[in-house]
Design a protein around this motif. Structure first.
Motif, PDB file in Angstrom:
ATOM      1  N   THR A 199       3.007 -16.839 -11.892  1.00 23.80           N
ATOM      2  CA  THR A 199       3.328 -16.972 -13.310  1.00 23.80           C
ATOM      3  C   THR A 199       4.842 -16.921 -13.508  1.00 23.80           C
ATOM      4  O   THR A 199       5.592 -16.531 -12.613  1.00 23.80           O
ATOM      5  N   ALA A 200       5.281 -17.277 -14.688  1.00 23.20           N
ATOM      6  CA  ALA A 200       6.659 -17.016 -15.074  1.00 23.20           C
ATOM      7  C   ALA A 200       6.771 -15.536 -15.432  1.00 23.20           C
ATOM      8  O   ALA A 200       5.763 -14.825 -15.557  1.00 23.20           O
ATOM      9  N   VAL A 201       7.978 -15.064 -15.584  1.00 21.44           N
ATOM     10  CA  VAL A 201       8.186 -13.699 -16.060  1.00 21.44           C
ATOM     11  C   VAL A 201       7.613 -13.584 -17.476  1.00 21.44           C
ATOM     12  O   VAL A 201       7.790 -14.486 -18.298  1.00 21.44           O
ATOM     13  N   ILE A 202       6.904 -12.514 -17.750  1.00 24.88           N
ATOM     14  CA  ILE A 202       6.298 -12.304 -19.076  1.00 24.88           C
ATOM     15  C   ILE A 202       7.021 -11.167 -19.780  1.00 24.88           C
ATOM     16  O   ILE A 202       7.096 -10.048 -19.265  1.00 24.88           O
ATOM     17  N   SER A 203       7.565 -11.448 -20.954  1.00 22.79           N
ATOM     18  CA  SER A 203       8.248 -10.430 -21.755  1.00 22.79           C
ATOM     19  C   SER A 203       7.742 -10.529 -23.191  1.00 22.79           C
ATOM     20  O   SER A 203       7.851 -11.586 -23.815  1.00 22.79           O
ATOM     21  N   GLN A 204       7.199  -9.440 -23.691  1.00 21.47           N
ATOM     22  CA  GLN A 204       6.660  -9.421 -25.053  1.00 21.47           C
ATOM     23  C   GLN A 204       7.315  -8.290 -25.848  1.00 21.47           C
ATOM     24  O   GLN A 204       7.417  -7.162 -25.372  1.00 21.47           O
TER      25      GLN A 204
END
Length: 251
Positions: A199-204
């Motif tokens: 996956t891409a980096v996930i930032s929420q």
């Protein structure tokens, strides 16, 4: 209590026997107990009244937290979640070392005891998501964030049989248990393939009120999907979607 057997299942009361239905099936029990008016007034039941008051307060606190996270809970909760959350809220209230018994509350208790609470016992976050994540509650800015480095879904997510896709979801909630109000924000990724592609980096980031003095919560979860003829369907109606409180700041 006793289980009802036979073709015809009863509901209601006959004589001193009450018949009712639960998740465990059709049950029956004998009527009994102490008169309610005596419990309300008899000094001998002072402890009972105090316990009842705090249990009711725990129930209300659990309800407002559930309402705050409703957008995520619609697809990520088991049938006994309400009672389990109430029990945990009782522990929070009992940790109040300031108020007298019967008046203990969530604000003066230890809201941090809610950290790690799993909303879906059938699919726990702790046994579903193995990708490392960092959850942060920044009380000054009001930003409640979660970050996941790139990971391979098939290796780091234990998905139920039939899963082809998934989604990472999160929510930040600021809850005023006294006023029974809340501020909530939630985030989600696109529906991603559950395969061996990183996956891409996930930032929420879920923003609530900056410099809040209320308890703050970060919930993190996963939703599972199955692709059929190009359409995405929630896997088994979300029965195994995990969701948990991963960070709590009670103040």
């Amino acid at each position: 209590m006793a289980r009802q057997k036979g073709i015809i299942k009863l509901k209601g009361t006959i004589g001193d026997i009450t018949f009712y239905k639960t998740q465990d099936g059709h049950l029956a029990r004998e009527k009994g107990g102490i008169d309610a008016s005596r419990i309300k007034s008899d000094p001998a039941f002072q402890r009972t009244r105090e316990n009842g008051s705090e249990f009711g307060r725990a129930g209300k606190a659990g309800k407002i937290l559930r309402t705050a996270l409703r957008a995520l809970l619609l697809n990520s909760a088991d049938g006994r979640m309400v009672s389990r959350l109430t029990q945990r809220m009782v522990q929070v209230i009992q940790a109040d070392l300031t108020s007298v018994r019967g008046l203990r509350n969530v604000i003066d208790g230890e809201a941090e005891l809610l950290a790690g609470f799993e909303f879906n016992i059938r699919g726990k976050l702790g046994t579903s998501l193995f990708a490392p994540f960092v959850g942060v509650i920044d009380r000054v800015t009001g930003n409640i964030t979660v970050d996941l480095a790139s990971f391979i879904p098939a290796n780091m997510i234990a998905a139920p049989s039939g899963t082809t896709h998934f989604k990472i979801i999160s929510a930040g909630a600021e809850v005023d248990f006294e006023a029974e109000t809340f501020v909530e924000a939630h985030s989600e990724t696109a529906i991603l393939p559950w395969d061996t592609t990183a996956t891409a980096v996930i930032s929420q980031t879920n923003a609530v009120t900056p410099a809040s003095t209320k308890p703050l919560f970060l919930a993190l979860g996963v939703e599972f999907y199955q692709e059929v003829n190009g359409q995405m369907y929630p896997l088994k109606n979300g029965a195994f979607n995990p969701l948990a409180l991963v960070q709590v700041s009670g103040l």
